[in-house]
Write a protein that holds these residues in place. Structure first.
Motif, PDB file in Angstrom:
ATOM      1  N   ALA A 116      71.961 -24.376  30.971  1.00 18.98           N
ATOM      2  CA  ALA A 116      71.577 -25.261  32.080  1.00 18.98           C
ATOM      3  C   ALA A 116      70.984 -24.440  33.226  1.00 18.98           C
ATOM      4  N   PHE A 161      68.626 -30.845  25.904  1.00 24.06           N
ATOM      5  CA  PHE A 161      68.805 -30.540  27.321  1.00 24.06           C
ATOM      6  C   PHE A 161      70.024 -31.259  27.878  1.00 24.06           C
ATOM      7  N   TRP A 162      70.214 -32.495  27.488  1.00 29.10           N
ATOM      8  CA  TRP A 162      71.342 -33.287  27.987  1.00 29.10           C
ATOM      9  C   TRP A 162      72.662 -32.682  27.522  1.00 29.10           C
ATOM     10  N   SER A 174      70.838 -28.685  36.160  1.00 29.49           N
ATOM     11  CA  SER A 174      69.952 -29.430  35.264  1.00 29.49           C
ATOM     12  C   SER A 174      69.161 -30.484  36.026  1.00 29.49           C
ATOM     13  N   THR A 227      66.390 -28.742  37.623  1.00 36.82           N
ATOM     14  CA  THR A 227      65.366 -28.429  36.619  1.00 36.82           C
ATOM     15  C   THR A 227      64.413 -29.606  36.445  1.00 36.82           C
ATOM     16  N   ALA A 237      73.588 -29.924  29.736  1.00 30.84           N
ATOM     17  CA  ALA A 237      73.675 -30.303  31.146  1.00 30.84           C
ATOM     18  C   ALA A 237      75.058 -30.787  31.552  1.00 30.84           C
ATOM     19  N   THR A 279      64.778 -35.567  30.889  1.00 32.30           N
ATOM     20  CA  THR A 279      66.146 -35.771  31.358  1.00 32.30           C
ATOM     21  C   THR A 279      67.055 -36.254  30.233  1.00 32.30           C
ATOM     22  N   SER A 308      67.665 -22.795  32.227  1.00 35.44           N
ATOM     23  CA  SER A 308      66.548 -23.743  32.288  1.00 35.44           C
ATOM     24  C   SER A 308      66.046 -23.899  33.718  1.00 35.44           C
ATOM     25  N   SER A 340      76.559 -27.119  36.187  1.00 32.91           N
ATOM     26  CA  SER A 340      75.524 -27.276  35.167  1.00 32.91           C
ATOM     27  C   SER A 340      74.755 -28.569  35.368  1.00 32.91           C
ATOM     28  N   TYR A 349      60.901 -28.223  27.026  1.00 36.32           N
ATOM     29  CA  TYR A 349      60.491 -28.410  28.425  1.00 36.32           C
ATOM     30  C   TYR A 349      58.971 -28.419  28.519  1.00 36.32           C
ATOM     31  N   TYR A 396      73.939 -36.952  34.590  1.00 39.63           N
ATOM     32  CA  TYR A 396      74.761 -35.882  34.039  1.00 39.63           C
ATOM     33  C   TYR A 396      76.185 -35.912  34.594  1.00 39.63           C
TER      34      TYR A 396
END
Length: 1011
Positions: free
Chosen positions: A148, A137-138, A86, A89, A141, A132, A151, A82, A551, A22
């Motif tokens: 972010a 999600f990316w 992430s 997470t 992130a 990931t 999560s 973030s 998730y 990230y």
């Protein structure tokens, strides 16, 4: 090595891999949508839009301090927050998967040997690293956005309940429950999504604590979980402030105390009751009651971050949305009252007519010494209602016509055809659930065509924005701009298959745990769809809302490793089955996802949001008033000005926010280096409940009326200037739409409003027609500014603002870059497109010498806003400037302009608007004798158009239902138009090529063109 050590080390390895990913792909500056506002609010601890994100702002402030005083690095470090959240997470996801896998593999007291340990760790690695690199999600992130950190809260509480489950029989294990309550309280200050984990958490508690597990007690446990969710969401989060507000009303208006006294009394009372509850539970040895009170207390501890909101609102920060400094305003702010209520279980469909209104309570505002009634809360009565209204929209609302038409188009309803309950349910399943959830789910685990959010939302069978496995795409003759686009990410459905395999295996081996994951999956996915009840096309894709659901599915991807090893174990030893399953799953999970998704998530070279805002500000004359409208204009502007200190002399005015009395009041004071706006109205003239919406009532006044006279009429308290209604109330009204402003040429010249060469073009008066049938607060404020500015401060509008927001002043607006500047010049009725007029030399100086270009030419990835929205604006600005310079006899500067465009603009054709701008620049290139550039631009657009036409010809032969007749028509119009440009500029060979294409395609599409 011991299991716990391996588990901890690999968890931290996942954190390092994810965080590194990230940080490497991080947006280096501000990005589009809410990020700019959040960064600006974090940097100066200001008040963002409803419902407020106080803890998120404080976390952002902490990360911004890493910039060590360098303003330019603040957005980067906020974004890094973030990225690290992430990464954390992913770490907790790894530990969640290994906890689930360990529980499954050691069931029945099976030994945890080296091979089984390896299989557990492999499951954790595959599931965590696959998630990931998932699209949704990316995306969150690598920018400063709430999802972010939200999560991370979700991952943390779910991991914590599994820790409690593993140690539930040990003394003090319930500390994990209290920890969960505290994190949930904190998470409310970030985003409410974390609360949706409550049903799954309660089910874990139920399965672990209770012996009598059956359907009846299971249903009771589920209902209790819903009750807890409602208590936190509505009781603690919502009604705490509501009760405080009403007690404050009683203390102030009835007892005569000062503002805040009732709220303080309620706070003391609440603390006393909670303290008594804890004391009582200890004294009488009631552990469950004690745990319940402690959880409530710790939720309140976390929720206390919201005290930030009234404290900072009272401080009068530059960004102070709704100014929630008192209990009533705070309640409305937290509950987003200005957005209205969404019908969930019962209400009207879009064809329902309002037949009556019902008053349901007073609305209050803070006065000088007490709370004042500003009106009644109105509830509409409709001629018919239905259960589960999905196709809802309020008659008379701003988006009513658009939403109603969308419903009709989606369900293919004829005009006048009433929707049935079956239509309502069809819309829920086909659009709300499939198009606006399952499509996103498939993006992440099957693959997608592109990021076209308009076609994606509105066309179930279209290509743009839809999901694809990619397996058969080459056989579909898809457009090349799709197949070779940055956002084309075929995943061959392999992560999906692996997750489904893990889900099936989980259900077979551990039904209870599978049910817990399923509940988490449902409540953070489809349950949101049902609750939010989205009404029509959204301004952007909403996949970020469902990241908790994705998730949960990633847990099953991890367990898919165990499922695959179990299948392989029938033919080989568990050791080799584990190795084989691990290698295969790593390849079809994390490796595949990373290789496909990297190119459309690497924002490390993109600066478009920052630079477009920078260019807006640099387009403005000194001390300008800049009107803008949308989120993507405003939030980036705020970030550039509030954080980076770019052009602090410019006063940014968001027209949608100016409709609030609090916004107008804030505009009447100086901020940064920008003086107060020339708004002369005292607060009592426009406060809430006063002149909210003044109707147009034609008084048959001949000719045009001086705008000052109209403004004075609208703001007069004289009853003769008001119209009286049947209920006895009265209000001001707009007597005419024909407005004029007498121009004092000396004032115009003195304030350098018009270039010297154009001073002979100054008009005696400017005349325009007021748009719309109501004078809302922001329009009243604009009338005030136009009346009393006296040309002292430049008035500008962003070029992306839309014609409907230009206040009818189009013929007096001239481009000076990426803004229109209001100038009192004699109208040019011969100009077909009034919005293409330029103040060419000023615009040239701005665009050639001041502007930045967001790395458009070299960025590895450009998001949908950069390509679909702002790139056409860039192209058309260059096109208009070149034409304007040629009109002014400056061919030399026009040639430099088009060469500048060629040096900064990428060779992309995201939509027809951008393509049309490129054709205009090509025409200018031919006229200026740069034949090579003209040919290159025409050929670029030609490739885009013929690519579309070829795909539609394939559809005509194979799937007419998906054929776009509109694209065929526009494509042929483009080819004809470009052929005309080539002919007019004596480009014989190019003209012949284009004419041949027109003839060919007219023949191919003759069957549909004859209709």
């Amino acid at each position: 090595m011991k299991y716990n050590r391996i588990n901890n080390l690999l968890g931290w390895l996942c954190f390092v891999i994810a965080s590194a990913t990230y940080i490497l792909t991080l947006e280096r500056s501000v990005s589009f949508w809410d990020c700019g506002e959040f960064i600006a609010c974090a940097y100066r601890l200001q008040v963002s839009h409803q419902p407020g994100y106080p803890l998120f702002a404080m976390l952002g402030k902490a990360f911004s301090l890493l910039s060590l005083g360098d303003r330019n690095k603040v957005p980067y470090f906020a974004n890094m927050g973030s990225a690290l959240a992430s990464g954390a997470t992913i770490m907790f996801l790894f530990w969640t998967i290994t906890a689930m896998a360990k529980k499954m593999l050691t069931a029945g007291n099976k030994a945890l040997d080296e091979t089984r340990t390896g299989l557990i760790m492999s499951a954790g690695l595959v599931g965590a690293l696959a998630f990931t690199y998932t699209d949704t999600f990316w995306f969150s992130a690598v920018e400063y956005i709430v999802f972010a950190w939200s999560s991370l809260c979700t991952a943390l509480v779910f991991w914590a309940i599994l820790k409690w489950e593993a140690h539930a029989d040990e003394p003090g294990a319930d500390k994990w429950i209290i920890f969960i309550a505290y994190v949930m309280g904190l998470s409310i200050g970030i985003h409410l999504l974390n609360l949706l984990t409550i049903p799954a958490l309660v089910l874990v508690y139920y399965f672990r604590r209770y012996k009598n597990i059956n359907l009846k007690t299971g249903i009771v446990a589920f209902l209790i979980s819903i009750g807890i969710l409602a208590l936190v969401q509505y009781g603690i989060r919502g009604y705490t402030v509501a009760v405080a507000a009403n007690l404050d009303l009683f203390f102030v208006n009835t007892l005569g105390f000062g503002f805040g006294s009732g709220a303080i009394f309620f706070l003391v009372l609440l603390i006393s009751l909670l303290a008594f509850g804890i004391w009582y539970s200890i004294r009488h040895k009631k552990p469950m009651l004690n745990l319940a009170f402690l959880c409530v207390v710790f939720i309140y501890f976390g929720y206390s971050s919201f005290i930030y909101i009234p404290i900072r609102a009272t401080a009068g920060t530059n960004l102070n949305n709704a100014h929630p400094s008192d209990a009533f305003t705070l309640y409305g702010y937290l509950n987003r009252i200005q957005y209205g209520e969404t019908p969930l279980l019962y209400g009207p469909l879009f064809d329902a007519k309002i037949i009556d209104e019902k008053e349901s309570g007073n609305l209050y505002r803070k006065g000088k010494t007490n709370y004042e009634v500003i009106g009644k809360q109105q509830n509409y009565i409709y001629d018919h209602n239905t259960l589960l209204p999905r196709m809802w929209t309020t008659q008379g609302s701003e988006g009513f016509e658009q939403d109603s038409q969308f419903y009709k188009d989606w369900l293919q309803l004829a005009d006048g055809q009433a929707p049935t309950f079956a239509d309502n349910m069809k819309f829920m399943f086909s659009w709300q659930m499939y198009q606006m959830y399952w499509r996103y789910f498939m993006w992440n685990f099957a693959g997608r065509y592109s990021d076209d959010d308009i076609e994606g939302q509105t066309n179930m069978n279209g290509v743009g924005g839809n999901w694809t496995t990619g397996i058969f795409d080459n056989a579909k003759n898809l457009p090349q701009y799709i197949l070779h686009g940055t956002t084309y990410t075929p995943l061959y459905a392999l992560p999906l298959i692996l997750g489904l395999l893990g889900m099936a295996y989980h259900i077979k081996r551990s039904k209870r745990d599978a049910l817990i994951i399923a509940l988490l999956f449902f409540f953070t996915g489809l349950a949101i769809v049902l609750y939010v009840n989205q009404a029509g096309v959204q301004p952007r894709e909403r996949d970020y809302s469902y990241v908790g659901s994705f998730y949960a599915f990633a847990i099953w991807i991890g367990l898919g490793v165990i499922a695959l090893a179990n299948i392989a174990q029938k033919r080989m030893s568990l050791k080799y089955a584990t190795i084989g399953a691990t290698v295969i799953c790593l390849l079809v999970g994390p490796v595949l996802l990373a290789s496909k998704e990297w190119k459309d998530h690497d924002r490390s070279t993109k600066l478009t949001a920052h630079d477009m805002a920078y260019d807006y500000l640099m387009s403005c004359p000194k001390n300008a008033i800049l009107f803008d409208f949308g989120d993507n204009d405003t939030y980036s502007l705020w970030a550039d000005q509030e954080v980076l200190n770019v052009r602090p002399d410019v006063r940014i005015v968001n027209l949608s926010l100016l409709s609030g009395d609090w916004s107008i009041k804030q505009m009447q004071r100086k901020i940064n280096e920008a003086d107060a706006l020339p708004i002369t109205m005292p607060y009592d003239k426009y406060k809430a409940g006063v002149r909210d919406m003044l109707p147009y009532n034609d008084a048959k006044i001949p000719g045009f009326v001086e705008v000052k006279d109209v403004f004075d009429f609208l703001t007069s308290d004289d009853k003769r200037t008001q119209v009286e209604y049947q209920d006895g109330t009265s209000s001001n009204y707009l007597p005419t739409k024909n407005l004029k402003l007498t121009v004092n040429a000396d004032e115009v010249i003195k304030n350098n409003v018009v270039p010297t060469a154009q001073q002979n073009m100054i008009a005696d008066t400017i005349k325009w027609k007021f748009p719309g049938n109501y004078v809302t607060k922001e329009k009243l404020a604009i009338l005030d500014m136009i009346t009393h500015n006296h040309w002292k401060r430049p008035i500008c509008f962003t070029t992306s603002i839309g014609e409907e927001n230009l206040f009818g002043l189009d013929q007096y607006l001239y481009k000076e870059g990426f803004v229109y500047h209001l100038m009192p010049l004699k109208p040019e009725p011969s100009v077909r497109d009034q919005q293409s007029k330029t103040n060419s030399l000023v615009m040239y100086a701005n665009m050639m010498n001041k502007f930045k270009w967001g790395n458009y030419k070299t960025a590895k990835y450009l998001d949908q806003q950069s390509t679909q929205v702002f790139f056409p604006q860039l192209v058309n600005s260059f096109a208009d400037l070149a034409v304007g310079l040629m009109k002014d006899g400056r061919n030399d500067l026009a040639l430099q302009t088009i060469h500048k465009f060629d040096s900064v603009a990428p060779n992309i054709n995201p939509n027809y608007s951008a393509a049309q701008g490129k054709v205009s620049i090509a025409d200018t290139s031919f006229k200026l004798n740069d034949i090579a550039l003209g040919n290159r631009l025409i050929n670029s657009v030609d490739g885009y158009i013929t690519d579309q036409l070829n795909y539609n010809y394939y559809l005509l032969q194979n799937n007419t239902a998906q054929l776009s007749y509109r694209d065929v028509q526009i494509g042929l119009q483009f080819l004809n138009g470009m052929a005309g440009v080539a002919k007019d500029n004596n480009q014989t060979e190019l003209n012949s090529k284009l004419i041949a294409q027109v003839t060919d395609y007219e023949s191919k599409f003759s069957s549909i063109l004859k209709r």
